[in-house]
Every structure is written in C-alpha cells, then in structure tokens.
Scaffold this active site. Sequence first.
Site, mmCIF file in Angstrom:
data_model
loop_
_atom_site.group_PDB
_atom_site.id
_atom_site.type_symbol
_atom_site.label_atom_id
_atom_site.label_comp_id
_atom_site.label_asym_id
_atom_site.label_seq_id
_atom_site.Cartn_x
_atom_site.Cartn_y
_atom_site.Cartn_z
ATOM 1 N N ASP A 70 -48.440 5.171 -40.249
ATOM 2 C CA ASP A 70 -47.531 4.316 -39.506
ATOM 3 C C ASP A 70 -46.162 4.458 -40.166
ATOM 4 O O ASP A 70 -46.054 4.358 -41.386
ATOM 5 C CB ASP A 70 -47.995 2.856 -39.584
ATOM 6 N N HIS A 103 -53.926 -3.565 -33.258
ATOM 7 C CA HIS A 103 -53.773 -4.722 -34.152
ATOM 8 C C HIS A 103 -52.833 -5.785 -33.593
ATOM 9 O O HIS A 103 -52.645 -6.826 -34.216
ATOM 10 C CB HIS A 103 -53.258 -4.233 -35.503
ATOM 11 N N ASP A 104 -52.205 -5.528 -32.449
ATOM 12 C CA ASP A 104 -51.243 -6.480 -31.892
ATOM 13 C C ASP A 104 -51.773 -7.255 -30.689
ATOM 14 O O ASP A 104 -51.030 -8.041 -30.105
ATOM 15 C CB ASP A 104 -49.966 -5.742 -31.454
ATOM 16 N N GLU A 156 -43.751 3.820 -30.436
ATOM 17 C CA GLU A 156 -44.103 2.548 -29.806
ATOM 18 C C GLU A 156 -42.871 2.054 -29.055
ATOM 19 O O GLU A 156 -41.808 1.908 -29.663
ATOM 20 C CB GLU A 156 -44.523 1.520 -30.864
ATOM 21 N N ASP A 167 -43.286 2.964 -35.383
ATOM 22 C CA ASP A 167 -43.201 1.543 -35.038
ATOM 23 C C ASP A 167 -41.878 1.209 -34.337
ATOM 24 O O ASP A 167 -40.815 1.611 -34.805
ATOM 25 C CB ASP A 167 -43.306 0.756 -36.351
HETATM 26 C C1 GLC Z 1 -44.847 -3.333 -34.060
HETATM 27 C C2 GLC Z 1 -46.143 -3.496 -34.806
HETATM 28 C C3 GLC Z 1 -46.365 -4.954 -35.089
HETATM 29 C C4 GLC Z 1 -45.216 -5.436 -35.949
HETATM 30 C C5 GLC Z 1 -43.867 -5.136 -35.314
HETATM 31 C C6 GLC Z 1 -42.769 -5.261 -36.319
HETATM 32 O O1 GLC Z 1 -44.870 -3.922 -32.820
HETATM 33 O O2 GLC Z 1 -47.193 -2.913 -34.100
HETATM 34 O O3 GLC Z 1 -47.587 -5.208 -35.701
HETATM 35 O O4 GLC Z 1 -45.334 -6.813 -36.157
HETATM 36 O O5 GLC Z 1 -43.787 -3.818 -34.832
HETATM 37 O O6 GLC Z 1 -42.848 -4.227 -37.260
#
Ligand code: GLC
Length: 556
Positions: free
Chosen positions: A99, A329-330, A256, A201
């Site tokens: 990540d 995980h979100d 993402e 991310d």
């Molecule tokens: C992304 C991650 C999440 C995190 C956010 C800030 O959305 O997947 O878990 O809280 O970024 O880094």
Amino acid sequence: MENKRWYKEMAVYQIWPRSFCDGNGDGIGDLWGVLQKLDYIKSLNVDGIWFSPLYPSPNADYGYDISDYKNIHPDYGDLDVFKQVLDGAHERGLRVFMDLVINHTSDEHPWFIESKKGKDNPYHDYYYWRPGRSLHRPPNNWDSLFEGGAWEYDEGLDEWYLHIFSKKQPDLNMSNPKVREEVKSIMRFWLDMGVDGFREDVITYISKVEGLPSAKIKLPAATGMGYYTNGPHVHEYLAEFKRDVLDFYDCFTVGEGPRMEPETALSYVREGKDQELNMMINFAHMEADCFITDFLQRPFDLRKLKKAFTKWQDGMYGKGWNALYLENHDHPRIISRYGSERYRTESGKMLAASYLFQCGTPFVYQGQEIGMLNNRLTSIDLYKDIMVKNNARIARKLGLPASKVLELAQKSTRDNARTPMQWSDAEYAGFSTATPWFYVNSNYKEINVESQLDDPDSLLNFYRSALLFRRDNPLVIYGRYKEYYPESKELYVYERSYDERRLLVVCSFTEEPVRFDAPADYELEKGKRVFSNYEENYIISNGFTTRPYEMRVYLF
Ligand code: GLC
Ligand code: CA
C-alpha cells in the site's frame, strides 16, 4: 484483440495485517503469522497479495498514517521477516503489492516534525502550511473527511496545516519537487527489494487547486472535495513517477479513486503509452445500500448495484482494466450488506459469482472467502475506527437518537471488516493465543477456515474453484460483458463472450422465488452447468424458479 498482460490474469488477496494472523502471541496480527499462512493463501488460487500498510505508524488510522516509509511496524515484524514473506510468496508464485500512502503522512513522521520547527526549515514546504484568514479563521473552508475542519493551527508557527483526513494525517505538498523525489525513492526502495507493485491510496487527491481557495459550494462534511479530487497536476505527477521509476520495473499499480466515473478513470488507466496506472478502484457499486458514504444507509437496491457494475464493465471494455471487489478494509462485510446472514453460504456464493466472473482483476479480502459477517458491538465507544466515531458525532449533532446512531454505526463501520480472522473454533478463533487487540466475532465457532477446508460445499471451496475456473478460462478474463434484464429488481444476469464461447451468470438477490427465463438465444439444456449453490438444478421450459439467493453459471 485484447491486450494480454499478467496483471489482468491474476486475482489478489488483501491482507489487513493487524487482524490476519498473530504469529508471536501478543494479540496482534503480524508477518510471522502471514508466513504460516502462505500455503493457505496459495490454496485459494490467487496470484498475489496486497498488504494494507505494514509500515511504522501511530495507528491514528491503522497504518494509513505512516511515520516511516522504509520500514516495518515493530508490531508486524521487521524488514528481515518481511523479506522472508516476500521470498516465500515468490517461491509459491504469489506476487506482493504494498500500500502506498502518499497523499499524507503521520504527524509523527520526521518530515512533519521538522516542518513544524520553523518557516525556513527545509521540510516546512513538504506540507501545506498557511496563515489563517484572520485570527482563529483557518486558511479556507474545507472539511476534513475524518474530523471537523481540514486545518489545524500551530501556535509556534502561527500557521495552519492542511489535513484532508485526521489531524494526525497532514497532507503532503506534492507540488514540491523534493516531495516527489521522496515518493520515487520510497517506490524504488520496495521495488528494488522485489515487491511487485503498489495499491496507491487516495491517489486522486494528491494535487490541490492552486491557491487553495475556499469552496463556493458547501457539501455536508466534505466541503472542498472538488478542489483536491483529480486536481490540476495529478496526471503530471503520476506520469513523472512512471517515467522515473515504474517504467524500469515489471510492476503493477492500482489507484484508489473515490467518487469516480469511468471516463475520469480512463484518464489514468487508458491503455497506451500515456497510461499512468494499471487500474482504478472505484466505489460506485458500494453505494447500493447507502448514499455516498456507508453511514448514510438506505434499503438495498439491486438496480443501483447493477447499474454501477454495468456502467464500469461497458465503460472500460477494450480501453482500460477494472479492479473488481466487494469487500476491503473500508467497508462492512458483503453478506451482511447485499446478501443474507440467514442464507450465509448461499448468498456468499451468489455474491462471489456476481463479481468474480466480470471483466477485471478480482480482489478478495481476508475473511470474505469464509463468509465472515459484521460484528455488532453494543456501544460506539467499543469501536476503534476514527471514521465511525466522526460519523456518530455528526449524527448526534444533527439530533439523531442514540439508538439510531448506534444502529447506523453497527451497519456501516469499517471495523466490521477489521475483526480478527476466524481460523478455527479454538479460543480467539485460532487468530492468537493471547487476547486479541480487537473483538473476535462471537460466531467464530460456526464460521471459520478449519471447518470449511475439507467441505466440498463450503464457501471457501467455492472461492477456490471459482478462482481456478477464472484463471483457466480466457473467456472469463478477456471476454465481452453483456447484462440481461437490467430492469429486474431481483435478478442480476450477465454474459461473457469470447470467440465462440459464452458464459451465462444468473444471480438472485432475494429469498423470494423468482421465475428466470433464459435470454432469447439461449438453450439452457445445452449448456454445461459449471457452478450453482443448490444441489438439484432442474430446468423447466428453458428457465427455472429461484430458491433463496440462488446462483447458476452455465458455459456454452
Ligand atoms: C483510503 C484507505 C482508508 C484510509 C484513507 C486515508 O481510503 O483505504 O483506509 O483511511 O485512505 O488514508
Ligand atoms: Ca503479533
């Protein structure tokens, strides 16, 4: 013809390290635990592992607040054990993806600590430090997505710093070329070690509109979003990372991108010489039971889900590549959301078939393969996630009764996906020998890996065979996608076609009986039934009446 690439043919298993497997008995998942489970991961018929952040972090956002990009969190091990995991994965033909969180660091990262020391400190410009508009008024009106305003005041400097996420996650100033050099150095560090790529991310947030102006339009708890999403220089920066680093390695990147349309995604992932990323994680299909964020619940609407699926399948085909997922995980557990806890195995298999056979690279999140469910805690205080605490605070402020706030939190919190992995019916679900850092779901005696390993009808074995089938069939990897009966509120039916072959996937999202009639040019009797989630599979007048959450997949 299709542009064949290894990353299109793989499937990826996501590990959220804190809750995967505790190898040294301190109640926290770690890399020693991962080492023990490499054979298990391989047995799922995936081809790679994406690790949620393994780096040192104060855990304000469980690893997404990094204080050292070139090291491993002591809770998880060290660089030596990481290398063992990397080698062990490679020996088994599994690639490893890290990540990469570069929109922000932790406020405990040495760069930030330095940047606070003075306006002429060489690190000051690594972050967005700005004077207030006036006393007690932050530089602009943007919201933090995690807590209140997006600016935090520092008395020593008499300046404010920008944080789109929590105040322990200051945004990096990517317009500073030195910051971009740091990012490249981080990428090279891991790629040189042998890592195979990155999940990037919130990569669409890394460029902010010049001058950081106040937003003209206010959005609930998200004011300013338009000023840093797909910002003015994001493509330049990504092209630079590619030109200077990624092009030198045979690696893979997935970005993402919250709130994204296929056309925008293509500006990042369109195949050709200007392609910046290999694929983009979008959120559209995660909004079929909520409004924008998981917290704003509404009843599940299959047509919304299908629209999102089909929009991305059609929008990307032949131009870019999709990242396919139902859990990470979100987000809460998918069976608890779009399926049925009562028909756990049936709906779990149906949900798996609803996305694994689409066109794209599938991601499977730890525990998804055994049908782990949401964990309802009895008070907001028991949750760990900063996001649910913030949402609950806003909901209370809006006057929602405590019981309603708790209910929304239980349904929507990211913590649902972060409970310890359920390996067996032993104490602490076989996750650890000590009290785990977070609550084990009380259903672990019934739902665990061990009980499903040798059961041919288990959800686990369904994932294994579905992933194997995908890997063996270019039809599933490269075939065209077509949706049937888009107006149906109960059935999701899609086809994949390649050369002369076709695959027909029928998924019922209800426990009610629904009549399915094969599309006009299909003769079901002539197809080979490759998957189903019930034993008997009669065909009556070229169709059938569904049982709860029934799924069938036919190959022609
Ligand atoms: C992304 C991650 C999440 C995190 C956010 C800030 O959305 O997947 O878990 O809280 O970024 O880094
Ligand atoms: Ca441990």
